[in-house]
Scaffold this motif. Structure first.
Motif, mmCIF file in Angstrom:
data_model
loop_
_atom_site.group_PDB
_atom_site.id
_atom_site.type_symbol
_atom_site.label_atom_id
_atom_site.label_comp_id
_atom_site.label_asym_id
_atom_site.label_seq_id
_atom_site.Cartn_x
_atom_site.Cartn_y
_atom_site.Cartn_z
ATOM 1 N N GLN A 104 0.831 -1.209 0.000
ATOM 2 C CA GLN A 104 0.000 0.000 0.000
ATOM 3 C C GLN A 104 0.864 1.257 0.000
ATOM 4 O O GLN A 104 0.559 2.223 -0.693
ATOM 5 N N SER A 105 1.949 1.257 0.748
ATOM 6 C CA SER A 105 2.862 2.410 0.754
ATOM 7 C C SER A 105 3.453 2.654 -0.627
ATOM 8 O O SER A 105 3.558 3.799 -1.076
ATOM 9 N N LEU A 106 3.831 1.582 -1.307
ATOM 10 C CA LEU A 106 4.341 1.716 -2.665
ATOM 11 C C LEU A 106 3.268 2.287 -3.584
ATOM 12 O O LEU A 106 3.541 3.174 -4.399
ATOM 13 N N ALA A 107 2.047 1.801 -3.436
ATOM 14 C CA ALA A 107 0.942 2.285 -4.267
ATOM 15 C C ALA A 107 0.615 3.743 -3.974
ATOM 16 O O ALA A 107 0.264 4.501 -4.888
ATOM 17 N N ASP A 108 0.736 4.143 -2.719
ATOM 18 C CA ASP A 108 0.431 5.531 -2.340
ATOM 19 C C ASP A 108 1.400 6.537 -2.960
ATOM 20 O O ASP A 108 1.028 7.675 -3.220
#
Length: 173
Positions: A104-108
Motif C-alpha cells: 500500500q505504501s508503494l501504491a500511495d
C-alpha cells in the motif's frame, strides 16, 4: 547391469530428495519463531526498499533523493542476499512480495510527482527504516539462532545510516 545401476541411482536420488525435504522441515521447525519472523520481515522490507528505490531513481525531482535512491537499492540488495542465504540454510520459506502495508505504501507514492513524490517517498523510507530497526532489535532481544542474529547485527548500522541519510534528504527536498 546398466538398468540396475540406473534404478539404484534413481532410488538413492529419491531417498536423498526425501531426506533433503525432511532436513529442511527439521531446520525450519528447529528455528525459533522470532528468528523466522525476523527473516520474513527483513526480506519483505528489502523487497519494498528495492522497489521504492527503483521508482525514486526514475521519478524524483530532488537531487538528494536521486543520489540516495540507488545507494539504498544496492545496500538492500546486499542485505537481502544475506537474509535469503540465511533463510535457505535454515529452511525458512520467504514470501515473494512485500506485505500488504508495504504494498500500500508503494501504491500511495505511485501517482505522485515532483516534490510531492519526493516528500512522500522520503517519509515512506523513514517509516520503513524505523520498522526495520525495530525488527532487528526484536531479533537481537529474542532471537536464538546465531546466524540469524548475525544478520540483524550486520544490518543495524547500515539501516541506522540510511535513516540518517533519509532525514538529511528530507531537510533538503
Amino acid at each position: 547391469m546398466p538398468t540396475l545401476r540406473r534404478a539404484l541411482i534413481a532410488g538413492v536420488s529419491v531417498l536423498a530428495a526425501g531426506f533433503g525435504a525432511a532436513g529442511a522441515a527439521h531446520a525450519e521447525a528447529a528455528l525459533a519463531q522470532p528468528d523466522r519472523d525476523f527473516l520474513i520481515a527483513a526480506h519483505q522490507s528489502h523487497l519494498t526498499e528495492i522497489a521504492a528505490g527503483g521508482r525514486a531513481t526514475a521519478m524524483s525531482s530532488c537531487p538528494a533523493v536521486r543520489q540516495l535512491a540507488p545507494a539504498l537499492v544496492a545496500d538492500h540488495m546486499r542485505l537481502d542476499q544475506m537474509v535469503t542465504a540465511t533463510a535457505a540454510r535454515n529452511g525458512v520459506a520467504l514470501p515473494a512480495l512485500p506485505n500488504s502495508a508495504q504494498t500500500q505504501s508503494l501504491a500511495d507514492t505511485a501517482p505522485r510527482t515532483g516534490r510531492d513524490f519526493d516528500i512522500a517517498w522520503l517519509r515512506m523510507q523513514e517509516q520503513g527504516h524505523l520498522a526495520a530497526l525495530q525488527n532487528g532489535q526484536q531479533e537481537l532481544a529474542a532471537g536464538g539462532a546465531p546466524d540469524v542474529r548475525g544478520v540483524a547485527e550486520q544490518a543495524t548500522p547500515l539501516v541506522e545510516e540510511h535513516l540518517t541519510e533519509v532525514r538529511a534528504a528530507l531537510a533538503k527536498c
